[in-house]
Design an enzyme around this catalytic site. Structure first.
Site, mmCIF file in Angstrom:
data_model
loop_
_atom_site.group_PDB
_atom_site.id
_atom_site.type_symbol
_atom_site.label_atom_id
_atom_site.label_comp_id
_atom_site.label_asym_id
_atom_site.label_seq_id
_atom_site.Cartn_x
_atom_site.Cartn_y
_atom_site.Cartn_z
ATOM 1 N N GLY A 14 0.817 -1.217 0.000
ATOM 2 C CA GLY A 14 0.000 0.000 0.000
ATOM 3 C C GLY A 14 0.848 1.263 0.000
ATOM 4 O O GLY A 14 2.083 1.217 0.004
ATOM 5 N N SER A 36 -2.157 -9.267 0.347
ATOM 6 C CA SER A 36 -3.488 -9.882 0.410
ATOM 7 C C SER A 36 -3.717 -10.888 -0.719
ATOM 8 O O SER A 36 -4.590 -11.727 -0.624
ATOM 9 C CB SER A 36 -4.563 -8.791 0.353
ATOM 10 O OG SER A 36 -4.553 -8.167 -0.911
ATOM 11 N N TYR A 150 -14.807 2.148 10.938
ATOM 12 C CA TYR A 150 -13.365 2.441 10.827
ATOM 13 C C TYR A 150 -12.849 3.095 12.118
ATOM 14 O O TYR A 150 -11.811 2.709 12.655
ATOM 15 C CB TYR A 150 -13.155 3.358 9.624
ATOM 16 C CG TYR A 150 -11.723 3.728 9.326
ATOM 17 C CD1 TYR A 150 -10.842 2.812 8.759
ATOM 18 C CD2 TYR A 150 -11.242 5.012 9.588
ATOM 19 C CE1 TYR A 150 -9.523 3.159 8.466
ATOM 20 C CE2 TYR A 150 -9.932 5.369 9.287
ATOM 21 C CZ TYR A 150 -9.084 4.436 8.726
ATOM 22 O OH TYR A 150 -7.784 4.789 8.436
ATOM 23 N N SER A 153 -12.616 0.664 14.935
ATOM 24 C CA SER A 153 -11.450 -0.219 14.796
ATOM 25 C C SER A 153 -10.168 0.519 15.166
ATOM 26 O O SER A 153 -9.300 -0.032 15.848
ATOM 27 C CB SER A 153 -11.351 -0.777 13.363
ATOM 28 O OG SER A 153 -10.935 0.228 12.439
ATOM 29 N N ILE A 183 -2.873 11.442 4.374
ATOM 30 C CA ILE A 183 -1.626 11.135 3.681
ATOM 31 C C ILE A 183 -1.994 10.777 2.246
ATOM 32 O O ILE A 183 -2.979 10.049 2.020
ATOM 33 C CB ILE A 183 -0.915 9.933 4.361
ATOM 34 C CG1 ILE A 183 -0.761 10.165 5.878
ATOM 35 C CG2 ILE A 183 0.423 9.637 3.689
ATOM 36 C CD1 ILE A 183 0.100 11.327 6.299
HETATM 37 P P1 NAP Z 1 -3.668 1.543 1.093
HETATM 38 O O1 NAP Z 1 -2.713 2.103 0.110
HETATM 39 O O2 NAP Z 1 -5.069 1.268 0.667
HETATM 40 O O3 NAP Z 1 -3.033 0.239 1.746
HETATM 41 C C1 NAP Z 1 -3.755 -0.611 2.582
HETATM 42 C C2 NAP Z 1 -3.008 -1.913 2.712
HETATM 43 O O4 NAP Z 1 -3.786 -2.806 3.522
HETATM 44 C C3 NAP Z 1 -2.797 -2.597 1.368
HETATM 45 O O5 NAP Z 1 -1.421 -2.825 1.156
HETATM 46 C C4 NAP Z 1 -3.535 -3.923 1.482
HETATM 47 O O6 NAP Z 1 -2.801 -5.036 1.026
HETATM 48 C C5 NAP Z 1 -3.689 -4.101 2.989
HETATM 49 N N1 NAP Z 1 -4.898 -4.893 3.235
HETATM 50 C C6 NAP Z 1 -6.184 -4.476 3.161
HETATM 51 N N2 NAP Z 1 -7.024 -5.509 3.382
HETATM 52 C C7 NAP Z 1 -6.247 -6.612 3.583
HETATM 53 C C8 NAP Z 1 -6.532 -7.980 3.837
HETATM 54 N N3 NAP Z 1 -7.776 -8.442 3.966
HETATM 55 N N4 NAP Z 1 -5.488 -8.839 3.967
HETATM 56 C C9 NAP Z 1 -4.212 -8.395 3.862
HETATM 57 N N5 NAP Z 1 -3.876 -7.099 3.618
HETATM 58 C C10 NAP Z 1 -4.890 -6.220 3.477
HETATM 59 O O7 NAP Z 1 -3.830 2.518 2.340
HETATM 60 P P2 NAP Z 1 -2.770 3.419 3.127
HETATM 61 O O8 NAP Z 1 -3.248 4.804 3.022
HETATM 62 O O9 NAP Z 1 -1.389 3.071 2.769
HETATM 63 O O10 NAP Z 1 -3.102 2.940 4.632
HETATM 64 C C11 NAP Z 1 -2.190 2.246 5.457
HETATM 65 C C12 NAP Z 1 -2.699 2.348 6.887
HETATM 66 O O11 NAP Z 1 -2.726 3.712 7.286
HETATM 67 C C13 NAP Z 1 -4.122 1.828 7.080
HETATM 68 O O12 NAP Z 1 -4.211 1.124 8.300
HETATM 69 C C14 NAP Z 1 -4.954 3.091 7.139
HETATM 70 O O13 NAP Z 1 -6.136 2.912 7.875
HETATM 71 C C15 NAP Z 1 -3.999 4.025 7.821
HETATM 72 N N6 NAP Z 1 -4.291 5.445 7.603
HETATM 73 C C16 NAP Z 1 -4.134 5.998 6.362
HETATM 74 C C17 NAP Z 1 -4.401 7.349 6.197
HETATM 75 C C18 NAP Z 1 -4.217 8.041 4.880
HETATM 76 O O14 NAP Z 1 -4.474 9.245 4.809
HETATM 77 N N7 NAP Z 1 -3.777 7.388 3.827
HETATM 78 C C19 NAP Z 1 -4.874 8.116 7.276
HETATM 79 C C20 NAP Z 1 -5.024 7.510 8.516
HETATM 80 C C21 NAP Z 1 -4.721 6.173 8.662
HETATM 81 P P3 NAP Z 1 -2.613 -5.404 -0.543
HETATM 82 O O15 NAP Z 1 -1.973 -4.200 -1.159
HETATM 83 O O16 NAP Z 1 -1.745 -6.602 -0.514
HETATM 84 O O17 NAP Z 1 -4.001 -5.645 -1.075
#
Ligand code: NAP
Length: 243
Positions: A14, A36, A150, A153, A183
């Protein structure tokens, strides 16, 4: 002190996960990465090569996760850092939220952390060393309409990590949370221009964060420089909410 530099990372493909992987890879860590799907696993393998380790796990599937974590904890008893980064959103107003939307977000974002930490913690306890880092969100503290699943969690993670931090503090294991604001990743790319502008107006720095802003703090929390820090929730949000 530890000579073992092996980090376990979920959500490795991600936006934020990629930056975290690169940070540890560039600092000579061995990577144990979770994807995943097989396709994502292959992409990670192509990127980081044969000297690292890759697992396909649907972390929302409790049985699969338990089985694979059993394997990982016996194949890698020297994991010194856990980064639980994977997360999903399935937004809806509470009155419209389906039980499936509630359950899958709680299972993916919260239950998985419980299972992963329980599986890898015994090795850390025997080695008398460990750093456990979870990724929550700014909304865990502020709340957010349309995201009750969300937010529940992500708030749950803060309670879980603080409690574990208490339990293992004397064992030289640090347990902390990083809470990103907005982000730039595929998760925030889902927002339309109006939503993005509304959010930008609430951020004193008037910009979204970069995944490396999160990776840098995660790396610091995995290092010896953070040895006296545990049970904390760090907000990285451009001043969006000042706690
Ligand atoms: P992202 O690009 O959508 O990445 C999410 C990751 O979670 C992906 O790599 C995906 O794996 C993995 N994932 C989702 N469902 C899964 C499953 N069932 N089994 C295994 N892996 C799974 O999102 P991101 O923005 O980088 O977010 C990373 C973390 O930061 C998350 O916990 C999110 O809640 C948190 N966060 C993000 C933001 C933001 O602004 N972006 C803000 C606050 C918190 P695959 O790629 O292998 O499918």
């Amino acid at each position: 002190m530890t000579d073992n530099k092996k980090v376990f990372i979920t959500g490795a493909s991600g936006g934020i996960g990629s930056a975290i992987c690169e940070k540890f890879y560039n600092n000579n860590y061995k990577l144990v990465l979770v994807a995943s799907s097989d396709e994502k696993k292959k992409k990670l393998h192509n990127k980081f090569g044969d000297k690292n380790y890759y697992y396909q796990i649907d972390i929302s599937n409790e049985e699969m996760l338990r089985d694979r974590m059993k394997e990982i904890s016996s194949e890698h008893n020297d994991i010194s850092v856990i980064v639980n980064n994977a997360g999903i959103t399935k937004d809806n107003l509470i009155l419209r939220m389906k039980t499936e939307q509630w359950k899958s977000v709680i299972q993916t974002n919260l239950d998985s952390n419980f299972i992963i930490i329980k599986s890898l913690l015994p090795n850390m306890i025997s080695k008398k060393y460990g750093k456990i880092i979870g990724i929550s969100s700014v909304v865990a503290t502020s709340g957010n309409p349309g995201q009750s699943n969300y937010v529940a969690s992500k708030s749950g993670l803060i309670g879980l990590y603080k409690s574990i931090a208490h339990e293992v503090a004397k064992r030289n294991i640090n347990v902390n949370i990083v809470s990103p604001g907005f982000i730039k990743t595929s998760m925030t790319d889902m927002l339309n221009e109006i939503q993005k502008n509304e959010i930008l107006n609430k951020i004193p720095m008037n910009k979204f964060g970069h995944p490396s802003d999160i990776a840098n703090l995660v790396y610091f929390l995995s290092s010896e420089d953070s040895n006296y820090i545990t049970g904390q929730n760090f907000n990285v949000n451009g001043g969006m909410i000042m706690f």
